[in-house]
Write a protein that holds these residues in place. Sequence first.
Motif, PDB file in Angstrom:
ATOM      1  N   ILE A  96      52.010   8.885  11.799  1.00 17.82           N
ATOM      2  CA  ILE A  96      52.468  10.043  11.030  1.00 17.82           C
ATOM      3  C   ILE A  96      51.722  10.138   9.701  1.00 17.82           C
ATOM      4  N   THR A 153      50.692  15.948  10.970  1.00 18.52           N
ATOM      5  CA  THR A 153      51.713  14.925  11.224  1.00 18.52           C
ATOM      6  C   THR A 153      52.448  14.481   9.968  1.00 18.52           C
ATOM      7  N   THR A 179      57.308  17.097  17.186  1.00 22.10           N
ATOM      8  CA  THR A 179      56.007  16.468  16.975  1.00 22.10           C
ATOM      9  C   THR A 179      56.142  14.949  16.919  1.00 22.10           C
ATOM     10  N   ILE A 184      47.158  16.218  19.184  1.00 17.14           N
ATOM     11  CA  ILE A 184      47.343  15.587  17.885  1.00 17.14           C
ATOM     12  C   ILE A 184      46.074  14.797  17.591  1.00 17.14           C
TER      13      ILE A 184
END
Length: 239
Positions: free
Chosen positions: A150, A212, A103, A192
Amino acid sequence: MTELLFRDDPYQQEAPARVLRHTDEGGVVLDRTIFYPTGGGQPGDSGWLSWEGRRLPVATTLRTSDGAVALVPAEPLALPPPGAEVRQLLDWTRRHLHMRVHTALHLLSVVIPLPVTGGQIGAGRGRLDFDMPDPPGDLAEIEARLNTLIDLDLPVTDQWISDEELAANPGLVKTLSVKPPVGQGRVRLVRIGTPTRQVDLQPCGGTHVARTAEIGTVALEKVEKKGRQNRRVTLVLAP
């Protein structure tokens, strides 16, 4: 064909299955599996099979030539026979590291928006190769932007589109060296963010975390020149 349980639930760590057959190389093919087979730069899963009081360590998982999934034993032990009911147990610690790194690499392709020429996922580190003739600039700034994405704790979801829809949207494909598999009628996309707040959308068959923030902090370890126009960027997960 093997039912791919990891595709619907990458967090599933145990599952029953039935042995369909053995491969000529000594692999075990199940009717359903939580083990991800090597592909797309992500290593095959490892773990264990148990049946009738026996336990078989699994070193890795591979695709067979006919599209099934074969679990490769780590030791030359007796295999569960065809028809046997077995229990699969995933090496979850290793798989989860792969999910976090995979990811993070999707997000790396966002903060470095250049064509990807290769990549590799490991247990705690990974890298992408970019078509990047010149150095990327301030690595610390790129790292900060990556960690900011993130920290947004964005959802990671998937959807399916047809081969024709992918052909009509070639910009979805970021990789130059590996093309998404077509010919089966549909292709899996990993998103995402949300449709209204989308950070990334690209074809991918691997396993990823659900949000994330689960990746944790990452560091960009180095940038290496690989050929005339290629540069390799390596990231590591913080301890």
